[in-house]
Design a protein around this motif. Sequence first.
Motif, PDB file in Angstrom:
ATOM      1  N   ILE A 130      10.564  11.800  -5.456  1.00  0.00           N
ATOM      2  CA  ILE A 130       9.628  10.844  -6.052  1.00  0.00           C
ATOM      3  C   ILE A 130      10.240   9.451  -6.117  1.00  0.00           C
ATOM      4  O   ILE A 130       9.579   8.444  -5.846  1.00  0.00           O
ATOM      5  N   GLY A 131      11.522   9.376  -6.450  1.00  0.00           N
ATOM      6  CA  GLY A 131      12.158   8.080  -6.620  1.00  0.00           C
ATOM      7  C   GLY A 131      12.782   7.496  -5.373  1.00  0.00           C
ATOM      8  O   GLY A 131      13.394   6.414  -5.438  1.00  0.00           O
ATOM      9  N   PHE A 132      12.619   8.154  -4.228  1.00  0.00           N
ATOM     10  CA  PHE A 132      13.321   7.730  -3.008  1.00  0.00           C
ATOM     11  C   PHE A 132      12.997   6.279  -2.629  1.00  0.00           C
ATOM     12  O   PHE A 132      13.889   5.477  -2.336  1.00  0.00           O
ATOM     13  N   GLY A 133      11.715   5.929  -2.646  1.00  0.00           N
ATOM     14  CA  GLY A 133      11.334   4.573  -2.251  1.00  0.00           C
ATOM     15  C   GLY A 133      11.884   3.514  -3.190  1.00  0.00           C
ATOM     16  O   GLY A 133      12.217   2.392  -2.764  1.00  0.00           O
ATOM     17  N   LEU A 134      12.001   3.860  -4.462  1.00  0.00           N
ATOM     18  CA  LEU A 134      12.532   2.914  -5.451  1.00  0.00           C
ATOM     19  C   LEU A 134      14.032   2.697  -5.246  1.00  0.00           C
ATOM     20  O   LEU A 134      14.535   1.586  -5.406  1.00  0.00           O
ATOM     21  N   VAL A 146       0.852  -1.181   0.000  1.00  0.00           N
ATOM     22  CA  VAL A 146       0.000   0.000   0.000  1.00  0.00           C
ATOM     23  C   VAL A 146       0.894   1.239   0.000  1.00  0.00           C
ATOM     24  O   VAL A 146       2.039   1.186   0.454  1.00  0.00           O
ATOM     25  N   ALA A 147       0.386   2.337  -0.526  1.00  0.00           N
ATOM     26  CA  ALA A 147       1.116   3.615  -0.514  1.00  0.00           C
ATOM     27  C   ALA A 147       0.238   4.660   0.139  1.00  0.00           C
ATOM     28  O   ALA A 147      -0.957   4.746  -0.156  1.00  0.00           O
ATOM     29  N   ARG A 153       5.396   3.517  -6.858  1.00  0.00           N
ATOM     30  CA  ARG A 153       5.496   2.224  -6.183  1.00  0.00           C
ATOM     31  C   ARG A 153       4.556   1.192  -6.789  1.00  0.00           C
ATOM     32  O   ARG A 153       4.651   0.005  -6.456  1.00  0.00           O
ATOM     33  N   ASP A 154       3.614   1.627  -7.641  1.00  0.00           N
ATOM     34  CA  ASP A 154       2.617   0.716  -8.226  1.00  0.00           C
ATOM     35  C   ASP A 154       1.939  -0.129  -7.145  1.00  0.00           C
ATOM     36  O   ASP A 154       1.902  -1.369  -7.213  1.00  0.00           O
ATOM     37  N   GLY A 200      -7.322   3.393 -12.155  1.00  0.00           N
ATOM     38  CA  GLY A 200      -8.251   2.314 -11.820  1.00  0.00           C
ATOM     39  C   GLY A 200      -7.846   1.523 -10.590  1.00  0.00           C
ATOM     40  O   GLY A 200      -8.223   0.362 -10.426  1.00  0.00           O
ATOM     41  N   VAL A 201      -7.080   2.153  -9.695  1.00  0.00           N
ATOM     42  CA  VAL A 201      -6.563   1.478  -8.504  1.00  0.00           C
ATOM     43  C   VAL A 201      -7.490   1.742  -7.319  1.00  0.00           C
ATOM     44  O   VAL A 201      -8.117   2.792  -7.229  1.00  0.00           O
TER      45      VAL A 201
END
Length: 361
Positions: free
Chosen positions: A96-100, A77-78, A150-151, A184-185
């Motif tokens: 934005i990319g920190f978690g990745l 979950v995000a 994070r999708d 659509g999430v």
Amino acid sequence: MAEVTIRGLEKRYGAYQALRDIDLSIRDGELAVLVGPSGCGKSTLLRTIAGLEDISGGTIAIGGEVVNNVRPRDRDVAMVFQDYALYPHMSVSRNIGFGLRARKLPKHIIKAKVLSAAATLGIEPLLDRYPRQLSGGQRQRVAIGRAIVRDPQIFLFDEPLSNLDAQLRDEMRSEIKRLHQELGVTMIYVTHDQIEAMTLADRIVVLKDGQIEQQGSPLDLYERPQTRFVAGFIGSPQMNFVPVELAEDGSELRLGDRSVLAADFRRLASPAPRRLTLGFRPSHVAPARSEDARKGHVRRVVRIDLVQPTGARSFVTFQLGNSPVTAEVGAHEAGQVGEDMAVDIDLSRAVLIDDATGRVL
């Protein structure tokens, strides 16, 4: 599949019970809004879904898997918070990319995901800026972008627009609605603002004192509230409430000034309670167009106490049975304070509430 199923959820802090007997099913791809006054338990419920709060009883399942003992990072979950929580020393792109990067994804994948999220949110020109160089709305877009990359199976929003001014709130509300339609999430959104709830939700869940008071589509809750609390909480301006007494044969309602609203409520005759509250929306009161009231309507001549213009519409307040009542009328139909005004009240769309239980009859 990212449905959320909650059964018998309880949350206690010592002797205080924040949530009790919560049963809730959120469909895959649904945008559900948890709404209610401060302290009702909506943010606590959201945090239990995220795993940020341990539960005291019941089960939470995401995608069919019970996650009671699953760590927050493993629940897929995000969460987007009210305060943005951006790193001030990092550029927008790096925020934005920190978690990745923490998950050690390849750089080319991180770059592609960041650019895709920025394009979705319309913030590509901001990628090299720092949070201090952004407006509140731009910072919130960055926070949402950090969640998008994070999708996740589920997006959780905890009052994300509370720090924004009115215009930015409107803009971001539209952005989140558009984002849901595009992705659509499954999304679960917490707010105390019932306008946000009405405009965003596929389904609204109204909480009060740690329990679900009612849930349904925005129109269902607006037109068919089950309790006085929901009737008063959903809708702006608030529903009008007028104390009434039901005649024994159900043929009429008597107001506080002993005047009568002639209407057929015989289906509520004995053993219905005698003392009730009549509820009707300001939009169900209109300037009378003729001498005779239509079936299910009541015509009254009232004295205007207050006029509040809002542009195309005006809110006119007057007394009905010693109770203040608001009508929503056209800007040029409002009249002046102190003038008499003939109004038509549509009782066919009104609700009668049992004063003892607060339930709509």
